[in-house]
Design a protein around this motif. Structure first.
Motif, PDB file in Angstrom:
ATOM      1  N   SER A 265       0.848  -1.193  -0.022  1.00  0.00           N
ATOM      2  CA  SER A 265       0.064   0.052   0.001  1.00  0.00           C
ATOM      3  C   SER A 265       1.070   1.180  -0.044  1.00  0.00           C
ATOM      4  O   SER A 265       1.057   1.809   0.926  1.00  0.00           O
ATOM      5  CB  SER A 265      -0.763  -0.177   1.147  1.00  0.00           C
ATOM      6  OG  SER A 265      -1.645   1.142   1.065  1.00  0.00           O
ATOM      7  N   THR A 267       2.408   4.731  -2.456  1.00  0.00           N
ATOM      8  CA  THR A 267       2.563   5.722  -3.783  1.00  0.00           C
ATOM      9  C   THR A 267       4.081   5.641  -4.188  1.00  0.00           C
ATOM     10  O   THR A 267       4.851   6.107  -3.453  1.00  0.00           O
ATOM     11  CB  THR A 267       1.815   6.774  -3.312  1.00  0.00           C
ATOM     12  OG1 THR A 267       0.418   6.545  -2.954  1.00  0.00           O
ATOM     13  CG2 THR A 267       1.875   7.776  -4.684  1.00  0.00           C
ATOM     14  N   ASP A 412      -3.450   7.347  -7.655  1.00  0.00           N
ATOM     15  CA  ASP A 412      -3.675   7.779  -6.352  1.00  0.00           C
ATOM     16  C   ASP A 412      -5.215   7.724  -5.619  1.00  0.00           C
ATOM     17  O   ASP A 412      -5.359   7.909  -4.525  1.00  0.00           O
ATOM     18  CB  ASP A 412      -3.208   9.221  -6.508  1.00  0.00           C
ATOM     19  CG  ASP A 412      -1.856   9.378  -6.585  1.00  0.00           C
ATOM     20  OD1 ASP A 412      -1.026   8.449  -6.943  1.00  0.00           O
ATOM     21  OD2 ASP A 412      -1.339  10.578  -6.860  1.00  0.00           O
ATOM     22  N   ASN A 413      -5.966   7.896  -6.597  1.00  0.00           N
ATOM     23  CA  ASN A 413      -7.423   7.987  -5.868  1.00  0.00           C
ATOM     24  C   ASN A 413      -8.240   6.649  -6.526  1.00  0.00           C
ATOM     25  O   ASN A 413      -9.574   6.705  -6.279  1.00  0.00           O
ATOM     26  CB  ASN A 413      -8.428   9.127  -6.416  1.00  0.00           C
ATOM     27  CG  ASN A 413      -7.728  10.429  -6.498  1.00  0.00           C
ATOM     28  OD1 ASN A 413      -6.910  10.936  -6.969  1.00  0.00           O
ATOM     29  ND2 ASN A 413      -7.903  10.863  -5.019  1.00  0.00           N
ATOM     30  N   LEU A 417      -6.549   2.519  -3.191  1.00  0.00           N
ATOM     31  CA  LEU A 417      -7.681   2.159  -2.059  1.00  0.00           C
ATOM     32  C   LEU A 417      -8.031   0.709  -2.171  1.00  0.00           C
ATOM     33  O   LEU A 417      -8.314   0.371  -1.204  1.00  0.00           O
ATOM     34  CB  LEU A 417      -8.981   2.970  -2.536  1.00  0.00           C
ATOM     35  CG  LEU A 417      -8.770   4.482  -2.635  1.00  0.00           C
ATOM     36  CD1 LEU A 417     -10.425   5.034  -3.192  1.00  0.00           C
ATOM     37  CD2 LEU A 417      -8.384   5.222  -1.304  1.00  0.00           C
ATOM     38  N   LYS A 420      -6.350  -0.526   0.913  1.00  0.00           N
ATOM     39  CA  LYS A 420      -7.005  -0.236   2.061  1.00  0.00           C
ATOM     40  C   LYS A 420      -8.303  -0.564   2.476  1.00  0.00           C
ATOM     41  O   LYS A 420      -8.912  -0.279   3.046  1.00  0.00           O
ATOM     42  CB  LYS A 420      -6.909   1.283   1.989  1.00  0.00           C
ATOM     43  CG  LYS A 420      -5.514   1.972   1.874  1.00  0.00           C
ATOM     44  CD  LYS A 420      -5.723   3.527   1.616  1.00  0.00           C
ATOM     45  CE  LYS A 420      -4.375   4.193   1.180  1.00  0.00           C
ATOM     46  NZ  LYS A 420      -3.134   3.893   2.294  1.00  0.00           N
ATOM     47  N   LYS A 422     -10.813  -1.289   0.197  1.00  0.00           N
ATOM     48  CA  LYS A 422     -12.108  -0.789  -0.618  1.00  0.00           C
ATOM     49  C   LYS A 422     -12.172  -1.807  -1.686  1.00  0.00           C
ATOM     50  O   LYS A 422     -11.238  -2.437  -1.929  1.00  0.00           O
ATOM     51  CB  LYS A 422     -11.622   0.535  -1.164  1.00  0.00           C
ATOM     52  CG  LYS A 422     -11.631   1.711  -0.318  1.00  0.00           C
ATOM     53  CD  LYS A 422     -13.057   1.959   0.266  1.00  0.00           C
ATOM     54  CE  LYS A 422     -12.938   3.039   1.261  1.00  0.00           C
ATOM     55  NZ  LYS A 422     -14.319   3.373   1.983  1.00  0.00           N
ATOM     56  N   GLU A 426     -15.694   0.329  -5.553  1.00  0.00           N
ATOM     57  CA  GLU A 426     -15.400   1.445  -4.817  1.00  0.00           C
ATOM     58  C   GLU A 426     -14.315   2.342  -5.309  1.00  0.00           C
ATOM     59  O   GLU A 426     -14.235   3.589  -5.611  1.00  0.00           O
ATOM     60  CB  GLU A 426     -15.426   1.269  -3.350  1.00  0.00           C
ATOM     61  CG  GLU A 426     -16.803   0.598  -2.628  1.00  0.00           C
ATOM     62  CD  GLU A 426     -16.480   0.066  -1.051  1.00  0.00           C
ATOM     63  OE1 GLU A 426     -17.404   0.614  -0.313  1.00  0.00           O
ATOM     64  OE2 GLU A 426     -15.274  -0.559  -1.080  1.00  0.00           O
ATOM     65  N   ALA A 427     -13.111   1.575  -5.516  1.00  0.00           N
ATOM     66  CA  ALA A 427     -11.872   2.013  -6.058  1.00  0.00           C
ATOM     67  C   ALA A 427     -12.145   2.890  -7.336  1.00  0.00           C
ATOM     68  O   ALA A 427     -11.861   3.824  -7.518  1.00  0.00           O
ATOM     69  CB  ALA A 427     -10.901   1.009  -5.951  1.00  0.00           C
ATOM     70  N   SER A 430     -14.232   5.992  -7.149  1.00  0.00           N
ATOM     71  CA  SER A 430     -13.523   6.972  -6.616  1.00  0.00           C
ATOM     72  C   SER A 430     -12.690   7.502  -7.650  1.00  0.00           C
ATOM     73  O   SER A 430     -12.595   8.879  -7.782  1.00  0.00           O
ATOM     74  CB  SER A 430     -12.753   6.618  -5.506  1.00  0.00           C
ATOM     75  OG  SER A 430     -11.851   7.494  -4.975  1.00  0.00           O
TER      76      SER A 430
END
Length: 441
Positions: A265, A267, A412-413, A417, A420, A422, A426-427, A430
């Motif tokens: 997880s 970036t 990044d969005n 996710l 984490k 999601k 959902e990812a 987003s």
């Protein structure tokens, strides 16, 4: 990226264009530079100073190319002006191109931005296809095309490309019961990115404690999409990222890898990610040649020789830059001569040998600087031929003006996710919301 921080692939947009518009000549928002632009009119000991605007560490100076050119041309001085991150450099460059003011003699443009510059700012830049000594056949056809307008004007000459491979830790692969020889490793996932994820599951089943298979979800999806002919735009210039099945498939495969705990997880190119390289927290990474420089810059000394390079599941490209000559520059003709020399095959080969910036000139692929290339991180493995084959296999990819925004939204969005907790849906939702909001701005 290369020891280079290639930040079209991740970073913070920390200022608005207006605040950056103070002037590329006035330090180029110099957050990582090594000196001002200098004079362009010849007050440096009677010499003509060619000002060069770059982002990251592109390696020309480090490879001794400026010094070599100045020796060949005693009346020329090169003044490099650097902004560390492309996300800071490019908004300022675009602002100056739009107003046609404050531009240096030479301006670099990252591949993620070349479509927008070619489509909207070509009238501010010299047609390098007409510069003396320029022969388009010296470049990979797809590289040349990326900087060419619909009416045939070529606004920049290519420097490097980012042919895709997979770099991996041989020691961690061995501990997980996987083969470590590059040829055998490449066979594990040949032809299919889904096979790479399957290898990740095998790795996880016997992984050394505290390690992941791959470094990040962003790196994985970037690699998968780099092997597609169309990703975010179609050939007519329409945004298709939401309807292109290849994009959704890449997203879902990456989200699946994240859900299974195969990717960290993290970036990419952020401090936390950098530390995972130093602490050997992952076994594999999507790896254009410049990534070896990033690995070297963050790894501990005992990691040298423990990495290897294998063929990626599919040929693709991640990264690359062009050098342009603004018409409003003070030394246009001298700048054209310099850019022509700097991007010639011989100089590209020298740059690769020192900086791991892989040439966009195919004739270099048989030069000893490429065929015999090794890297401190990969020991005595000859890595040049692997990257050469990947460069030739890369698709002629459609690049759109907002590719960078879309990719950053997906990473990044989006897929981050999924690490984490999601769901993939959902990812995705987003990511789409973030991207569409930015595209509407």
């Amino acid at each position: 990226m290369r020891a280079r921080i290639r930040t079209a692939r991740k970073a913070m947009v920390v200022a608005a264009v207006a605040s950056l518009g103070a002037g590329l000549l006035a330090g180029c928002a110099d957050d990582g530079g090594n000196g001002g632009s200098g004079s362009s009119d010849g007050d440096s000991g009677g010499k003509t100073t060619i000002s060069v605007g770059l982002f990251g560490t592109m390696g020309f100076k480090e490879a001794g190319l400026y010094a070599e050119y100045e020796k060949l041309n005693p009346k020329i001085k090169i003044a490099e002006n650097v902004v560390e991150r492309n996300e800071n450099y490019y908004p300022a460059l675009l602002n100056h191109l739009t107003t046609n003011s404050g531009l240096l003699d030479v301006q670099a443009v990252e591949v993620a931005n070349i479509a927008e510059v070619t489509a909207t700012q070509a009238d501010k830049l010299e047609d390098m296809s007409k510069a003396p000594g320029v022969d388009k056949s010296k470049w990979l056809p797809w590289k040349w095309q990326q900087a060419t307008t619909k009416d045939g004007k070529t606004i920049g000459l290519g420097t490097d490309v980012g042919p895709m491979a997979i770099c991996y830790r041989t020691d961690l692969f061995k501990k997980a019961g996987l083969p470590s020889d590059p040829a055998e490793v490449g066979k594990l996932w040949s032809g299919d990115w889904a096979k790479l994820v399957e290898v990740g599951e095998r790795y996880k089943s016997k992984a050394p404690e505290g390690t992941f298979f791959m470094d990040s979800p962003g790196g994985l999806i970037q690699a998968i999409l780099g092997s597609e002919k169309e990703k975010f735009y179609d050939s007519s210039g329409e945004v298709i990222y939401k309807t292109n099945p290849a994009v959704k498939a890449a997203f879902d495969l990456t989200a699946d890898a994240a859900k299974k705990g195969l990717v960290q997880s993290q970036t990419q190119f952020q401090p936390g990610w950098n530390s995972t390289i130093a602490n050997s927290k992952f076994a594999a990474i999507a790896c254009p040649p410049w990534m070896l420089g990033t690995i070297k810059g963050n790894a501990k000394p005992d990691a040298a020789g423990k990495w290897a390079v294998a063929v990626a599941p599919k040929g693709g490209n991640w990264g690359g830059t062009f050098l342009t000559v603004p018409k409003s520059g003070k030394n246009v003709k001298e700048a054209q001569k310099f850019v022509t020399w700097l991007t010639a095959p011989e100089q590209q080969a020298k740059l690769f040998k020192v900086q791991a910036s892989f040439p966009s000139a195919p004739s270099t692929y048989t030069m000893p600087e490429v065929t015999g290339a090794t890297n401190e991180m990969t020991g005595d493995q000859k890595i040049g031929p692997i990257f050469a084959e990947a460069a030739k296999a890369a698709p002629v990819q459609v690049i759109g003006p907002k590719d960078q925004i879309i990719m950053q939204g997906l990473t990044d969005n989006g897929v981050i996710l999924a690490t984490k907790g999601k769901s993939a849906k959902e990812a995705w939702d987003s990511a789409v919301k973030t991207i569409d909001n930015k595209l509407d701005q």
